[in-house]
Design a protein around this motif. Sequence first.
Motif, mmCIF file in Angstrom:
data_model
loop_
_atom_site.group_PDB
_atom_site.id
_atom_site.type_symbol
_atom_site.label_atom_id
_atom_site.label_comp_id
_atom_site.label_asym_id
_atom_site.label_seq_id
_atom_site.Cartn_x
_atom_site.Cartn_y
_atom_site.Cartn_z
ATOM 1 N N VAL A 162 7.288 -5.334 4.906
ATOM 2 C CA VAL A 162 7.997 -6.080 3.858
ATOM 3 C C VAL A 162 6.999 -6.813 2.954
ATOM 4 O O VAL A 162 7.106 -6.786 1.725
ATOM 5 N N ASP A 209 4.934 -4.403 0.743
ATOM 6 C CA ASP A 209 5.831 -3.928 -0.318
ATOM 7 C C ASP A 209 5.926 -4.948 -1.445
ATOM 8 O O ASP A 209 5.839 -4.597 -2.627
ATOM 9 N N ASN A 235 4.718 -4.645 -5.406
ATOM 10 C CA ASN A 235 5.607 -4.887 -6.545
ATOM 11 C C ASN A 235 5.024 -5.936 -7.486
ATOM 12 O O ASN A 235 5.069 -5.779 -8.708
ATOM 13 N N ILE A 253 2.087 -4.424 -9.510
ATOM 14 C CA ILE A 253 2.548 -3.540 -10.586
ATOM 15 C C ILE A 253 3.136 -4.357 -11.729
ATOM 16 O O ILE A 253 2.839 -4.128 -12.904
ATOM 17 N N ALA A 254 3.964 -5.339 -11.388
ATOM 18 C CA ALA A 254 4.655 -6.109 -12.431
ATOM 19 C C ALA A 254 3.678 -6.943 -13.257
ATOM 20 O O ALA A 254 3.816 -7.041 -14.472
ATOM 21 N N GLN A 275 -0.063 -4.436 -14.345
ATOM 22 C CA GLN A 275 0.074 -3.139 -15.009
ATOM 23 C C GLN A 275 -1.110 -2.230 -14.732
ATOM 24 O O GLN A 275 -1.883 -1.872 -15.623
ATOM 25 N N LEU A 297 -2.832 2.553 -9.888
ATOM 26 C CA LEU A 297 -1.401 2.770 -9.705
ATOM 27 C C LEU A 297 -1.157 3.808 -8.621
ATOM 28 O O LEU A 297 -0.284 3.658 -7.769
ATOM 29 N N ARG A 298 -1.959 4.862 -8.657
ATOM 30 C CA ARG A 298 -1.822 5.911 -7.636
ATOM 31 C C ARG A 298 -2.068 5.322 -6.255
ATOM 32 O O ARG A 298 -1.365 5.653 -5.310
ATOM 33 N N MET A 324 1.073 3.262 -5.281
ATOM 34 C CA MET A 324 2.231 4.096 -4.943
ATOM 35 C C MET A 324 1.998 4.761 -3.586
ATOM 36 O O MET A 324 2.938 5.010 -2.828
ATOM 37 N N VAL A 371 2.677 2.207 -0.843
ATOM 38 C CA VAL A 371 4.116 2.026 -0.639
ATOM 39 C C VAL A 371 4.661 3.116 0.295
ATOM 40 O O VAL A 371 5.496 2.860 1.166
ATOM 41 N N LYS A 372 4.160 4.330 0.127
ATOM 42 C CA LYS A 372 4.629 5.415 0.994
ATOM 43 C C LYS A 372 4.000 5.311 2.395
ATOM 44 O O LYS A 372 4.663 5.520 3.407
ATOM 45 N N ILE A 416 3.026 2.737 4.114
ATOM 46 C CA ILE A 416 3.575 1.703 5.005
ATOM 47 C C ILE A 416 4.938 2.112 5.564
ATOM 48 O O ILE A 416 5.300 1.700 6.665
ATOM 49 N N TYR A 443 -0.981 11.734 1.549
ATOM 50 C CA TYR A 443 -1.010 10.720 0.480
ATOM 51 C C TYR A 443 -2.445 10.443 0.045
ATOM 52 O O TYR A 443 -2.710 10.222 -1.135
ATOM 53 N N TYR A 494 -3.542 13.043 -2.256
ATOM 54 C CA TYR A 494 -2.922 12.828 -3.567
ATOM 55 C C TYR A 494 -3.659 11.735 -4.335
ATOM 56 O O TYR A 494 -3.960 11.874 -5.525
#
Lengths: 235, 235
Positions: free
Chosen positions: B62, B65, B69, B72-73, B76, B82-83, B86, B89-90, B92, B210, B213
């Motif tokens: 939690v 995560d 967020n 990112i907010a 930017q 960013l990769r 993201m 996030v996957k 975790i 991931y 990626y």
Amino acid sequence: MQFEHTYKQYDAELESVRAKVLEMGGLVEQQIVNALEALVTTNPTMADSVIKNDVRVNALEVQIDEDCNHIIARRQPAAGDLRMIMMVVKTITDLERIGDEATKIARVAQKIYESDRMFVPRFTEIKSMISLVCEMLRTSLDAFARLDVTNTTDVARKDELVDDQFRAAMRQLITFMLEDPRTISMSLEVLFVAKAVERIGDHAKNIAEYVIYMVKGKDVRHTSLEVMERETQKS
Amino acid sequence: MQFEHTYKQYDAELESVRAKVLEMGGLVEQQIVNALEALVTTNPTMADSVIKNDVRVNALEVQIDEDCNHIIARRQPAAGDLRMIMMVVKTITDLERIGDEATKIARVAQKIYESDRMFVPRFTEIKSMISLVCEMLRTSLDAFARLDVTNTTDVARKDELVDDQFRAAMRQLITFMLEDPRTISMSLEVLFVAKAVERIGDHAKNIAEYVIYMVKGKDVRHTSLEVMERETQKS
């Protein structure tokens, strides 16, 4: 004018992502229904088509992921939109895994078809479990589409029912196996199907929790049904 | 100067997220090891502690995560960062599910402890499967820490081995059950443990994908081992 144009395009991008998630959800639900059909009617063609169609589910996951990354990188979404996108990224992972579980059920259907079929189970409990998880999935996707958390706790409640049914099915299978050990192999296949369906329920519940997070801004994962209920009833 | 200060802070935020992921990974690995220990030694205290510690795993999910967020907010992040986010996030989500599987193994340990313990299995295959998936997890997290894909295909290769071992364990359990139907209930518990370990392998493999990626910018999910190998060898 340029500005308005860009905004409209941005809205269209967000709308397109949401539509793709619902498309993926519909496809995955169809996969579950077809996998059950393949199982109950021991239909190898149907089983093959479920396995084949899994690439469509996977392709949608990859595509929606890319769309989300593009939107974040280029649009720098504000709080609400960003929450929606992060939630989409999680939702499609669960949808993809539901697709995997449907594929596993289809593989069991294939195995039963290729076996001597001396003991083909009736799948009474499996049918009832599957209709429950399909309802759960539909409720979760509906909540996602309308951004409405009203029925999300219903999903969590049904998940407990599915878990109960799984345990009941397991007890019944143990009885079968004890009565006639020749049914052991087939009973284990049924058990794996029951396990796959139980997982689908978990994933549908995860999606419901993401919707609550998106709409209410409150992370209810790893909490109780009571907390979930309280949060969704807050206005 | 203000600008530089902000950049340093941003770097620190990214670094903190990466450190938390590694912390979560370490915790989850410890949970697997402890769950195995609880199982093999039928140690109820150890099993309880695994179940209790799962809240720490969940809390980290939690928290990370939320961190992502926020970054990112407010920051930017550009393409590479960013990769990374993201991908965190996957990752975790998979780590949290590995934690769940460890908890399931601990619950089986509890059940065995509470049973009449007439047939306590030796868990030889389970031990070997668990040491394989722990290696896989460590390799994936190591690849994440160094942003180095060199050993990631090794994870995928071991995942196939784990699947083979799972099928072998299942065949062996069927033999046990046929020889002595009184072992059926216990054999099913062992089967669920084997299934949980096999899942852990899948999650470790997801994390390796991931990383590929993130480092190579190429989505290798749902592809073959060959594609994975080719992509990771590209410079």
